[in-house]
Design an enzyme around this catalytic site. Structure first.
Site, mmCIF file in Angstrom:
data_model
loop_
_atom_site.group_PDB
_atom_site.id
_atom_site.type_symbol
_atom_site.label_atom_id
_atom_site.label_comp_id
_atom_site.label_asym_id
_atom_site.label_seq_id
_atom_site.Cartn_x
_atom_site.Cartn_y
_atom_site.Cartn_z
ATOM 1 N N LYS A 1 83.488 63.478 6.714
ATOM 2 C CA LYS A 1 82.222 63.172 6.062
ATOM 3 C C LYS A 1 82.450 62.407 4.758
ATOM 4 C CE LYS A 1 77.884 65.606 5.089
ATOM 5 N NZ LYS A 1 77.211 66.919 5.176
ATOM 6 N N ASP B 1 73.514 64.217 13.101
ATOM 7 C CA ASP B 1 74.910 64.394 12.693
ATOM 8 C C ASP B 1 75.788 63.592 13.629
ATOM 9 O OD1 ASP B 1 76.027 66.057 10.485
ATOM 10 O OD2 ASP B 1 74.480 67.456 11.177
ATOM 11 N N CYS C 1 83.894 67.659 10.169
ATOM 12 C CA CYS C 1 83.202 67.424 8.901
ATOM 13 C C CYS C 1 84.159 67.019 7.792
ATOM 14 C CB CYS C 1 82.402 68.664 8.512
ATOM 15 S SG CYS C 1 80.651 68.478 8.895
ATOM 16 N N ASP D 1 72.699 75.368 5.487
ATOM 17 C CA ASP D 1 73.910 75.627 6.260
ATOM 18 C C ASP D 1 75.103 75.022 5.532
ATOM 19 O OD1 ASP D 1 73.092 73.020 6.812
ATOM 20 O OD2 ASP D 1 73.826 73.057 8.872
ATOM 21 N N ASP E 1 71.262 72.294 11.310
ATOM 22 C CA ASP E 1 70.278 71.893 10.301
ATOM 23 C C ASP E 1 68.868 72.320 10.699
ATOM 24 O OD1 ASP E 1 72.058 70.755 8.539
ATOM 25 O OD2 ASP E 1 71.874 68.742 9.384
ATOM 26 N N ASP F 1 66.946 67.864 1.663
ATOM 27 C CA ASP F 1 67.091 69.124 2.380
ATOM 28 C C ASP F 1 67.947 68.920 3.628
ATOM 29 O OD1 ASP F 1 66.520 71.910 2.530
ATOM 30 O OD2 ASP F 1 64.565 71.486 1.647
ATOM 31 N N ASP F 2 68.082 69.972 4.428
ATOM 32 C CA ASP F 2 68.968 69.899 5.592
ATOM 33 C C ASP F 2 68.399 69.020 6.693
ATOM 34 O OD1 ASP F 2 71.129 71.607 4.759
ATOM 35 O OD2 ASP F 2 69.695 73.253 4.849
ATOM 36 N N GLY G 1 70.180 58.665 24.886
ATOM 37 C CA GLY G 1 71.237 58.430 23.924
ATOM 38 C C GLY G 1 71.850 57.061 24.085
ATOM 39 N N HIS G 2 72.982 56.892 23.435
ATOM 40 C CA HIS G 2 73.671 55.596 23.438
ATOM 41 C C HIS G 2 75.166 55.872 23.405
ATOM 42 C CE1 HIS G 2 74.248 51.333 22.838
ATOM 43 N NE2 HIS G 2 74.988 51.565 21.755
#
Length: 721
Positions: A389, A436, A386, A596, A459, A418-419, A509-510
């Site tokens: 970020k 995320d 993070c 969080d 989250d 919000d989360d 997914g990718h």
């Protein structure tokens, strides 16, 4: 950018040989070679100084090699796990956490452990001297309460048992009765003069020496030898060395005690891809289990491992006929023995030994740092997790004028901040969705996969939703396809472990190639009860956090290789702690507000909660739970590269001048990867909430309270002590 690799060299065990191999590779990296070290403990004891530490001559940090720092210096992956199985055909290792690691070349330096199964009751009632981490824990308990063990027996009078008995006598004094028991003679294999010198010193220290007395049985409070039970309070077991059972179970040729048979090049007789050194290696002409051989084997092992990866010629290891043995005798005394010369003893031998041991340990100080200290240059390498970020101010600026289409069935989206998003779906059902994604903070796919999944799930828990399904977005470094496949399998295996534990199904997914490993998950959750949000806090409520702070700082220290192994252990444990149990614990005690703590740090996320709830807050800096070693790193100038952006929240804080230099302020804005929950609860529910959270394993801590906000001013946070 990650260098391209095409060969996996895996080292199992943190013995002396592997420590020296890693040190060499830290100074001379090999292009195309990917290193992995598997060892359960971040610290490994240097055997030469261990008796001195037990006797009180050294501190623990002076006698242990920090494997996590050494691995980082060598750009090696470090897996703090134990090996359970070795499959030499598939070239695969099974670890105790369920992970599987494949290798191209394998090296083993896993040492030996006392044989507790040859004597009835020994496994249940004796304390083995290895593994050292377990032994040290029992030793610390003994020092904390010496009266609990007035009668101590050391079984095995080789070099290790003899030095342990001398250290016990030095540390515990005359109030403890110590006996040293040998199935044969004192110091078997040593010259008569060396035995005589040690015997004299042990007897002077009050140690009772019992020779030619094989132990027949160990029971609760008793040791049975010479046909008689002897009353004892504690038994240390230093005899009958054996190899880990999984070595022989692998099918590779081993000797009668389970040690891997190798040829003169330290290569297994059963596989050209497997090598061994130190105590776990068995040679055609057996060698004593002594650390000096492991140290001498290290250069040969390093050369031969590189030869195995390149297809080159291996060179033989030729052990010396005699070696210098320096035995600690307690009280700053030691005995030196090297045939054919006569043994010598005295304090000067101890000082000589001390210089040799300190010189060895000095090799592992001042290790190179793969990443320089955080510079001001915005183009320099940035933190991961993070810490990578985008800052809050940058994000808010980008979103301020964004014209998104608003649908009636979206209860929470970009505008609400919000989360996670909340969407009414098919009648009364509500879908909670969050995403995320961040670069890896460690080049260890299984661990990173677990943390990335836990971080993405957080989250959903912060909104009081049940995880349902997940989509993965993954980036793999541009390695050889064989190595990429291994990374992808392990990354997904780690992620799926945590997703499965959360009853969350990975549905797709990718995956792309890129300069470094990165991962993220889109999590879908079902909201079946009242949603938690950043709104709802009222003045006079109590603020609780469920995890310690400092993860970003600890990861920055890791990237710069200035961390400490035990502190990293605590950080990894925090990263792998799910917020799911904390959320479940509050099912009947819903908080007034919840979020969080992630990339914007405690104060950044607290400010968001205050703004949404139209309150202000008061925080006591002295109550903040902070990971061990974090404040020391801050004082040395270590911090995340997101600090400058996150520190903008301090403009919304009222801080007493005396607090402006406090390192806790840096911890309060530090970005948290897989951070804890921040809760506002009523005072009436405080004790019940804390008890529920702690029963669920959360490190729940009260850090402050909400207060009335000036209706004309923005929300503020007052920091005090």
């Amino acid at each position: 950018m990650t260098a391209v690799a095409h060969h996996d060299l895996v080292l199992v065990g943190g013995g002396h040989s592997h420590a020296l191999v890693l040190r060499r590779l830290s100074m001379r990296p090999v292009p195309g070679l990917r290193l992995t070290l598997i060892s359960p403990d971040s610290l490994t004891a240097y055997s030469g100084m261990l008796p001195g530490m037990l006797a009180g001559h050294y501190q623990r940090h002076e006698t242990h090699i920090d494997l996590s720092r050494l691995s980082r210096a060598a750009d090696a992956r470090w897996l703090p796990q134990r090996v359970l199985e070795l499959d030499p055909v598939q070239r695969r290792l099974l670890l105790d956490n369920g992970d599987q690691v494949e290798y191209d070349t394998l090296s083993l330096d896993v040492g030996a452990t006392p044989d507790l199964d040859s004597v009835p009751g020994a496994r249940a009632h004796a304390v083995p001297v290895k593994p050292v981490a377990t032994f040290e824990q029992r030793w610390r308990h003994l020092l904390a309460d010496p009266t609990a063990a007035r009668r101590v027996a050391v079984v095995g009078a080789g070099a290790g048992g003899t030095e342990l008995a001398a250290a016990l006598a030095q540390r515990l004094g005359a109030t403890t009765e110590i006996q040293l028991i040998s199935a044969s003679e004192l110091l078997p294999g040593y010259p008569d003069r060396a035995r005589s010198l040690i015997r004299k010193r042990l007897l002077t220290a009050g140690v009772r020496i019992v020779e030619q007395a094989p132990v027949q049985r160990v029971s609760e409070g008793q040791l049975h030898y010479n046909g008689q039970p002897q009353e004892v309070d504690l038994v240390f077991w230093c005899t009958g060395a054996r190899a880990p059972a999984w070595l022989a179970a692998s099918g590779l040729p081993c000797d009668e005690r389970g040690f891997l048979r190798v040829d003169s090049t330290l290569t297994s007789l059963g596989s050209p891809h497997v090598h061994a050194a130190g105590d776990c290696a068995s040679f055609p002409s057996p060698l004593p289990k002594a650390g000096v051989y492991a140290v001498r084997q290290a250069p040969v092992l390093a050369d031969n491992l590189l030869a195995a990866t390149r297809g080159g010629h291996k060179r033989p290891y030729r052990p010396q006929r005699h070696f210098l043995s320096l035995l600690s005798a307690g009280a700053g005394d030691a005995v030196a023995s090297r045939p054919p010369w006569p043994a010598l003893a005295g304090p000067w031998i101890w000082r000589w030994k001390d210089r040799i041991d300190r010189a060895f340990m000095k090799r592992f100080e001042n290790l190179p740092a793969p990443m320089p200290a955080a510079p001001a240059d915005s183009d320099a390498m940035h933190c991961a997790g993070c810490g990578a970020k985008v800052g809050a101010a940058t994000l808010n600026h980008a979103l301020a004028d964004l014209q998104t289409r608003v649908r009636d069935d979206i209860e929470a989206g970009v505008a609400q901040g919000d989360d996670a998003a909340v969407i009414r779906w098919s009648g009364q059902h509500r879908l909670v969705q969050s995403v995320d994604y961040f670069p890896a903070f460690m080049d260890e796919p299984y661990l990173f996969g677990r943390v990335a999944a836990l971080h993405s799930l957080s989250d959903i828990y912060a909104m009081n939703a049940d995880p349902h399904s997940a989509l993965a977005t993954l980036c793999l470094p541009r390695h050889h396809p064989r190595l990429q496949g291994r990374d992808l399998r392990r990354l997904l295996a780690g992620a799926v472990e945590e997703l499965n534990r959360a009853s969350c199904t990975l549905v797709g997914g990718h995956t792309i190639e890129g300069p470094e490993m990165a991962a993220g998950f889109t999590i879908n959750g079902a909201l079946t009860a009242a949603a938690w949000s950043k709104e709802g806090a009222r003045p006079g409520q109590v603020l609780i956090v469920t995890k310690p702070l400092g993860i970003g700082i600890q990861l920055a220290a890791w990237m710069r290789n200035v961390h400490r192994g035990p502190d990293l252990d605590a950080t990894l444990a925090t990263l792998l702690q799910s917020n799911g149990p904390a959320r479940a614990a509050l099912s009947t005690l819903p908080p007034s507000a919840c979020t969080d703590i992630t990339g914007f740090g405690l104060l950044g996320h607290l400010l968001e909660l205050c703004q949404h709830s139209q309150v202000s807050a008061r925080i006591d800096l002295n109550t903040l739970p902070i990971l061990p070693g974090t404040l020391a790193h801050i004082r040395r100038g270590i911090h995340s590269t997101l600090r400058d952006s996150n520190d903008q929240v301090l403009g919304h804080c009222e801080i007493a001048p005396a607090l402006l230099g406090r390192p806790e302020l840096v911890a309060a804005t530090d970005p948290q990867t897989s951070g804890g929950l921040l809760l506002a609860v009523t005072r009436e529910r405080l004790e019940a909430t804390l008890a529920a959270l702690r029963r669920a394993g959360a490190d729940a801590t009260v850090i402050g309270e909400t207060v009335v906000k000036n209706h004309k001013a923005a929300a503020t946070i007052t920091l005090h002590e």
